[in-house]
Design a protein around this motif. Structure first.
Motif, PDB file in Angstrom:
ATOM      1  N   ASN A  33       0.827  -1.207   0.000  1.00  0.00           N
ATOM      2  CA  ASN A  33       0.000   0.000   0.000  1.00  0.00           C
ATOM      3  C   ASN A  33       0.865   1.262   0.000  1.00  0.00           C
ATOM      4  OD1 ASN A  33      -2.519   1.271  -0.120  1.00  0.00           O
ATOM      5  ND2 ASN A  33      -2.586   1.561   2.105  1.00  0.00           N
ATOM      6  N   ILE A  34       1.968   1.214  -0.745  1.00  0.00           N
ATOM      7  CA  ILE A  34       2.893   2.338  -0.830  1.00  0.00           C
ATOM      8  C   ILE A  34       2.860   2.928  -2.242  1.00  0.00           C
ATOM      9  CG2 ILE A  34       5.337   2.945  -0.938  1.00  0.00           C
ATOM     10  CD1 ILE A  34       4.498   2.840   1.862  1.00  0.00           C
ATOM     11  N   ILE A  35       2.629   4.226  -2.348  1.00  0.00           N
ATOM     12  CA  ILE A  35       2.749   4.915  -3.628  1.00  0.00           C
ATOM     13  C   ILE A  35       4.200   5.358  -3.770  1.00  0.00           C
ATOM     14  CG2 ILE A  35       2.016   6.887  -4.996  1.00  0.00           C
ATOM     15  CD1 ILE A  35      -0.652   6.788  -3.640  1.00  0.00           C
ATOM     16  N   ASN A  36       4.916   4.702  -4.658  1.00  0.00           N
ATOM     17  CA  ASN A  36       6.354   4.916  -4.770  1.00  0.00           C
ATOM     18  C   ASN A  36       6.689   5.662  -6.056  1.00  0.00           C
ATOM     19  OD1 ASN A  36       9.126   4.782  -4.549  1.00  0.00           O
ATOM     20  ND2 ASN A  36       9.241   2.703  -5.366  1.00  0.00           N
ATOM     21  N   LEU A  37       6.793   6.981  -5.959  1.00  0.00           N
ATOM     22  CA  LEU A  37       7.148   7.770  -7.130  1.00  0.00           C
ATOM     23  C   LEU A  37       8.605   7.577  -7.538  1.00  0.00           C
ATOM     24  CD1 LEU A  37       5.358  11.210  -6.569  1.00  0.00           C
ATOM     25  CD2 LEU A  37       4.532   9.181  -7.759  1.00  0.00           C
ATOM     26  N   ALA A  38       9.395   6.981  -6.670  1.00  0.00           N
ATOM     27  CA  ALA A  38      10.818   6.759  -6.971  1.00  0.00           C
ATOM     28  C   ALA A  38      11.046   5.477  -7.763  1.00  0.00           C
ATOM     29  CB  ALA A  38      11.629   6.729  -5.679  1.00  0.00           C
ATOM     30  N   HIS A  39       9.978   4.792  -8.167  1.00  0.00           N
ATOM     31  CA  HIS A  39      10.151   3.542  -8.898  1.00  0.00           C
ATOM     32  C   HIS A  39      10.870   3.782 -10.231  1.00  0.00           C
ATOM     33  CE1 HIS A  39       9.205  -0.712  -9.111  1.00  0.00           C
ATOM     34  NE2 HIS A  39       8.832  -0.568 -10.364  1.00  0.00           N
ATOM     35  N   VAL A  78      16.511   1.633   0.283  1.00  0.00           N
ATOM     36  CA  VAL A  78      15.467   2.658   0.382  1.00  0.00           C
ATOM     37  C   VAL A  78      14.325   2.173   1.270  1.00  0.00           C
ATOM     38  CG1 VAL A  78      13.670   3.847  -0.943  1.00  0.00           C
ATOM     39  CG2 VAL A  78      16.018   3.783  -1.795  1.00  0.00           C
ATOM     40  N   GLU A  79      13.952   0.910   1.111  1.00  0.00           N
ATOM     41  CA  GLU A  79      12.874   0.375   1.947  1.00  0.00           C
ATOM     42  C   GLU A  79      13.277   0.377   3.412  1.00  0.00           C
ATOM     43  OE1 GLU A  79      10.323  -2.247   4.172  1.00  0.00           O
ATOM     44  OE2 GLU A  79      12.489  -2.512   3.862  1.00  0.00           O
ATOM     45  N   PHE A  80      14.514  -0.015   3.684  1.00  0.00           N
ATOM     46  CA  PHE A  80      14.976  -0.117   5.070  1.00  0.00           C
ATOM     47  C   PHE A  80      15.101   1.260   5.717  1.00  0.00           C
ATOM     48  CE2 PHE A  80      18.413  -0.288   8.224  1.00  0.00           C
ATOM     49  CZ  PHE A  80      17.936  -1.287   9.073  1.00  0.00           C
ATOM     50  N   VAL A  81      15.605   2.226   4.964  1.00  0.00           N
ATOM     51  CA  VAL A  81      15.873   3.548   5.526  1.00  0.00           C
ATOM     52  C   VAL A  81      14.622   4.423   5.574  1.00  0.00           C
ATOM     53  CG1 VAL A  81      17.143   5.710   5.169  1.00  0.00           C
ATOM     54  CG2 VAL A  81      18.292   3.505   4.876  1.00  0.00           C
ATOM     55  N   LEU A  82      13.787   4.347   4.530  1.00  0.00           N
ATOM     56  CA  LEU A  82      12.679   5.298   4.421  1.00  0.00           C
ATOM     57  C   LEU A  82      11.300   4.660   4.340  1.00  0.00           C
ATOM     58  CD1 LEU A  82      11.667   8.228   3.979  1.00  0.00           C
ATOM     59  CD2 LEU A  82      12.004   7.854   1.521  1.00  0.00           C
ATOM     60  N   ILE A  83      11.121   3.742   3.398  1.00  0.00           N
ATOM     61  CA  ILE A  83       9.771   3.279   3.073  1.00  0.00           C
ATOM     62  C   ILE A  83       9.074   2.644   4.269  1.00  0.00           C
ATOM     63  CG2 ILE A  83       8.428   1.717   1.616  1.00  0.00           C
ATOM     64  CD1 ILE A  83       9.544   4.137   0.146  1.00  0.00           C
ATOM     65  N   ARG A  84       9.787   1.856   5.047  1.00  0.00           N
ATOM     66  CA  ARG A  84       9.121   1.180   6.163  1.00  0.00           C
ATOM     67  C   ARG A  84       8.604   2.151   7.214  1.00  0.00           C
ATOM     68  NH1 ARG A  84      13.221  -2.819   9.050  1.00  0.00           N
ATOM     69  NH2 ARG A  84      13.001  -3.743   6.973  1.00  0.00           N
ATOM     70  N   ARG A  85       9.075   3.396   7.189  1.00  0.00           N
ATOM     71  CA  ARG A  85       8.561   4.416   8.084  1.00  0.00           C
ATOM     72  C   ARG A  85       7.295   5.079   7.543  1.00  0.00           C
ATOM     73  NH1 ARG A  85      13.704   3.597   8.708  1.00  0.00           N
ATOM     74  NH2 ARG A  85      14.753   3.934  10.698  1.00  0.00           N
ATOM     75  N   LEU A  96       5.107  12.715  -1.166  1.00  0.00           N
ATOM     76  CA  LEU A  96       6.104  13.761  -0.915  1.00  0.00           C
ATOM     77  C   LEU A  96       7.481  13.158  -0.651  1.00  0.00           C
ATOM     78  CD1 LEU A  96       4.011  16.199   1.332  1.00  0.00           C
ATOM     79  CD2 LEU A  96       4.682  16.521  -1.059  1.00  0.00           C
ATOM     80  N   ALA A  97       7.514  12.098   0.165  1.00  0.00           N
ATOM     81  CA  ALA A  97       8.801  11.491   0.516  1.00  0.00           C
ATOM     82  C   ALA A  97       9.455  10.845  -0.698  1.00  0.00           C
ATOM     83  CB  ALA A  97       8.608  10.462   1.629  1.00  0.00           C
ATOM     84  N   THR A  98       8.681  10.101  -1.493  1.00  0.00           N
ATOM     85  CA  THR A  98       9.274   9.419  -2.640  1.00  0.00           C
ATOM     86  C   THR A  98       9.581  10.390  -3.783  1.00  0.00           C
ATOM     87  OG1 THR A  98       7.054   8.766  -3.419  1.00  0.00           O
ATOM     88  CG2 THR A  98       8.271   7.175  -2.085  1.00  0.00           C
ATOM     89  N   PHE A  99       8.824  11.483  -3.874  1.00  0.00           N
ATOM     90  CA  PHE A  99       9.178  12.507  -4.866  1.00  0.00           C
ATOM     91  C   PHE A  99      10.514  13.155  -4.511  1.00  0.00           C
ATOM     92  CE2 PHE A  99       8.924  16.929  -6.509  1.00  0.00           C
ATOM     93  CZ  PHE A  99       8.936  16.616  -7.858  1.00  0.00           C
TER      94      PHE A  99
END
Length: 305
Positions: A33-39, A78-85, A96-99
């Protein structure tokens, strides 16, 4: 007839390239359920690393492995540092975070590899044509991309639908707390899912690189197209990603080929080409609108509620 066959194959090649990007994005959104603009940046990482390694070694296979692995590793980081938060945050925070990651990634590749565009050379054994239709030679590498897309999505399907890890992944979509209660390390599972999605994006970046100028932001357009694929196919549906990717790849290619020819009947050649190209660029969005009017949840999306 030859033009139609050729452009259909081009559409399938574009569709399978989109599929490799959008399947990973679908997996990440559908499971986590993550919108990941950094994909799209992971696509870019795969392309840049492959261009670097390929230039140093002259070996396409090594470049392919390096680009795919680099994207997967960066994805895990990226998942470990940011996405899981961001799992429990709303989608605006995720956007906003992934942009911000997109902006950072675009600057980072310029700092590491410079601003001069690079590229990946077509492997020698595929740098030839194959007769796919009487009188129609077709680049072997484009056929290889189609085969690679089929192999990638088939492997992903077998993983998700036929393995124990796949069972955990499916369960994590709706019952993540219960899955954790049974002793499954959900955080590690999510990191694995993110790495798989990132690796697919990196793989797509490598195989598409011989046709692209490998430069900062090279994955941004594929990201936009992948979101359109997800909306058309149905959010969280791998089956929808397959049908949506192939549909949009064919529509985009056919439109760019035949619309200028259609306008050529009542406009001068230069104007017809300009108008046709402009209308063709909007064709996939017209398809998206039509699909959403007929099926608001996409072709294979689940009904709300």
């Amino acid at each position: 007839m030859q033009l139609f066959v050729e452009q259909t194959l081009n559409g399938l090649q574009l569709g399978f390239t989109l599929l490799m990007v959008s399947a990973g994005l679908t997996l990440i959104f559908g499971i986590m359920n993550i919108i990941n603009l950094a994909h799209g940046s992971l696509f870019m990482v795969g392309a840049f690393v492959a261009a670097d390694v390929g230039g140093r070694t002259g070996n396409y296979a090594v470049a392919l492995l390096a680009g795919t692995a680099a994207a997967a590793v960066v994805g895990m980081f990226v998942e470990f540092v940011l996405i899981r938060r961001l799992y429990l945050r709303d989608h605006l925070d995720q956007v906003l975070a992934t942009f911000a990651l997109v902006l950072m990634a675009n600057e980072a590749v310029q700092m590491i590899w410079g601003t001069r565009p690079g590229g990946v050379s077509t492997p020698a054994f595929l740098d030839r044509t194959v007769t796919v239709f009487p009188g129609l030679p077709y680049p072997a590498y484009r056929l290889a991309i189609i085969a690679a897309g089929i192999a990638a999505i088939s492997s992903l399907y077998l993983l998700v639908d036929r393995t124990r890890i796949g069972m955990w992944i499916r369960a994590g979509t709706t019952h993540r707390e219960l899955l954790g209660a049974f002793g499954v390390n959900v955080r590690l599972l999510y990191t694995l899912v993110f790495a798989i999605g990132a690796g697919l994006a990196g793989f797509a970046g490598v195989v598409a690189s011989p046709f692209l100028s490998v430069e900062s932001g090279v994955g941004d357009n594929f990201l936009i197209l992948s979101f359109v694929v997800i909306v058309v196919g149905g959010i969280g549906s791998l089956k929808g990603a397959v049908y949506g990717s192939l549909l949009l790849g064919l529509v985009d290619t056919w439109a760019r080929t035949y619309l200028p020819l259609g306008f050529d009947g009542f406009l001068d050649a230069s104007t017809a080409a300009t108008v046709g190209a402009s209308v063709a660029s909007a064709s996939i969005y017209v398809v998206m609108i039509v699909v959403l009017v007929v099926k608001p949840n996409g072709l294979f999306g689940l009904p709300d509620g």
